[in-house]
Design a protein around this motif. Structure first.
Motif, mmCIF file in Angstrom:
data_model
loop_
_atom_site.group_PDB
_atom_site.id
_atom_site.type_symbol
_atom_site.label_atom_id
_atom_site.label_comp_id
_atom_site.label_asym_id
_atom_site.label_seq_id
_atom_site.Cartn_x
_atom_site.Cartn_y
_atom_site.Cartn_z
ATOM 1 N N GLY A 92 0.824 -1.204 0.000
ATOM 2 C CA GLY A 92 0.000 0.000 0.000
ATOM 3 C C GLY A 92 0.859 1.254 0.000
ATOM 4 O O GLY A 92 0.480 2.279 -0.578
ATOM 5 N N GLU A 93 2.038 1.180 0.614
ATOM 6 C CA GLU A 93 2.964 2.311 0.617
ATOM 7 C C GLU A 93 3.412 2.642 -0.797
ATOM 8 O O GLU A 93 3.576 3.816 -1.155
ATOM 9 N N VAL A 95 1.664 2.273 -3.514
ATOM 10 C CA VAL A 95 0.555 2.978 -4.164
ATOM 11 C C VAL A 95 0.549 4.441 -3.753
ATOM 12 O O VAL A 95 0.389 5.346 -4.591
ATOM 13 N N ARG A 96 0.740 4.700 -2.475
ATOM 14 C CA ARG A 96 0.740 6.085 -1.990
ATOM 15 C C ARG A 96 1.895 6.891 -2.599
ATOM 16 O O ARG A 96 1.723 8.045 -2.999
ATOM 17 N N LEU A 97 3.058 6.272 -2.679
ATOM 18 C CA LEU A 97 4.211 6.948 -3.280
ATOM 19 C C LEU A 97 3.962 7.250 -4.751
ATOM 20 O O LEU A 97 4.277 8.341 -5.243
ATOM 21 N N HIS A 99 1.057 7.554 -6.366
ATOM 22 C CA HIS A 99 0.027 8.567 -6.557
ATOM 23 C C HIS A 99 0.537 9.961 -6.194
ATOM 24 O O HIS A 99 0.119 10.958 -6.791
ATOM 25 N N ALA A 100 1.436 10.031 -5.222
ATOM 26 C CA ALA A 100 2.033 11.327 -4.882
ATOM 27 C C ALA A 100 2.851 11.878 -6.045
ATOM 28 O O ALA A 100 3.022 13.095 -6.173
ATOM 29 N N ASP A 114 -5.903 -2.389 1.070
ATOM 30 C CA ASP A 114 -6.077 -1.140 1.835
ATOM 31 C C ASP A 114 -5.368 0.048 1.193
ATOM 32 O O ASP A 114 -4.692 0.827 1.877
ATOM 33 N N ALA A 115 -5.496 0.183 -0.104
ATOM 34 C CA ALA A 115 -4.875 1.297 -0.818
ATOM 35 C C ALA A 115 -5.734 1.641 -2.031
ATOM 36 O O ALA A 115 -6.523 0.821 -2.518
ATOM 37 N N ASP A 116 -5.544 2.836 -2.539
ATOM 38 C CA ASP A 116 -6.357 3.357 -3.640
ATOM 39 C C ASP A 116 -5.797 2.884 -4.991
ATOM 40 O O ASP A 116 -5.385 3.690 -5.826
#
Length: 334
Positions: A92-93, A95-97, A99-100, A114-116
């Protein structure tokens, strides 16, 4: 079944001109298994045919390394990220990286939890579990007086696919367990899908129950291989039915010899090719129609899912050989 439209976040990172050739980052859990080498090669080939470049990283089943790989891919400049997660929660980390950085993420084969996540491409993993368990139920006698005794070797607990396989298996076995027609005499997880972990599980089952079981419900062909090694050491080869999945060549050879009862053939070339096509669409901002969805804990992720086929000694030629997935000589020998 739902029908969803995926709109890419992609395009070149802020401040960069649009690349002439889209650049896709492919972050793999491992390349130790032949299956993943095949996926990589088919993915890279199809992406190249579509005019895209692929940068491949393999994490050797290390979560920290896989996140570091993703950071390196994003720093190098990519238009889409494709991830085969070692740990669906840990990634999930990634995915967050991504998308940022404005980079869309395709979760390939294994669902990131648990991620977008933008898109999920895989085979229908619940169906895999259903077909594995159904094979045992359909081919082995079972009554309340003489229940079907199963040792179950699950895959890596960190791989969400395993929980989907188990869900499918349980949907078949649950009613029979309640009626006493099936017994799970031993049930455990094989760390990182390692064959040696599967061997230890079956060794432990043999220590506790001797030859008092009829089948090993092994999650994939690698764990099936470990289970069969344990059975061979005790002279139980061919006396205990063993399942598998992935249609690895060595497993197909075991099926041909009657050592392994079945495997599950996933259309891996089709899966990898379609994954590449969808990754290119994400990278170039093209809309994608997804006919399925899978809940990953954070959202219902648009999904493209493929069905699977049971392969046995009786239909080897009509399935994997006829499809060109494996040659007759490779399966049967000269």
């Amino acid at each position: 079944m739902t029908l969803g439209l995926v709109l890419a976040r992609g395009g070149a990172p802020a401040g960069e001109a649009k690349r002439a050739r889209p650049r896709i980052g492919l972050s793999l859990d491992t390349l130790k298994e032949a299956r993943w080498q095949g996926d990589r090669d088919a993915f890279v080939k199809r992406a190249g045919e579509l005019g895209a470049d692929v940068v491949v990283q393999s994490a050797n089943s290390d979560d920290v390394k896989q996140v570091a790989d993703v950071k390196a891919l994003l720093t190098s400049g990519i238009d889409a990220l494709v991830v085969v997660a070692h740990d669906g929660a840990a990634m999930g980390e990634a995915v967050r990286l991504a998308h940022a950085s404005g980079v869309p993420v395709l979760s390939y084969d294994r669902l990131i939890r648990d991620a977008d996540v933008d898109l999920f491409v895989s085979c229908d993993n619940v169906r895999v579990g259903i077909k594995q368990a159904a094979y045992l139920v359909e081919h082995l006698p079972h009554t309340r007086e003489k229940p079907l005794r199963i040792v179950r070797v699950l895959g890596a607990r960190t791989d969400y696919n395993v929980h989907q396989f188990k869900q499918g298996q349980d949907s078949v076995l649950g009613p029979l367990l309640e009626r006493g027609e099936v017994k799970l005499v031993f049930d455990d997880w094989a760390e990182d899908w390692k064959p040696e972990a599967a061997k230890r599980i079956v060794n432990a089952a043999i220590t506790q129950h001797g030859d008092g079981f009829d089948a090993v419900l092994a999650a994939n062909d690698g764990t099936a291989g470990g289970a069969i090694q344990a059975l061979e050491e005790e002279g139980l080869t061919g006396k205990v039915v063993v399942t598998g999945q992935d249609a690895d060549l060595v497993a197909l050879q075991r099926v041909a010899r009657g050592v392994q009862a079945m495997t599950i053939y996933k259309p891996l070339r089709t899966l990898a090719g379609k994954g590449a096509e969808l990754a290119v669409k994400l990278a170039t901002g093209m809309p994608i129609v997804a006919r399925d969805e899978v809940d990953n804990g954070a959202r219902k992720v648009p999904a493209v899912l493929f069905d699977v086929t049971v392969v046995t000694r009786e239909n080897l030629r009509e399935t994997v050989i006829a499809d060109g997935f494996a040659s007759e000589q490779a399966v049967y020998g000269p």
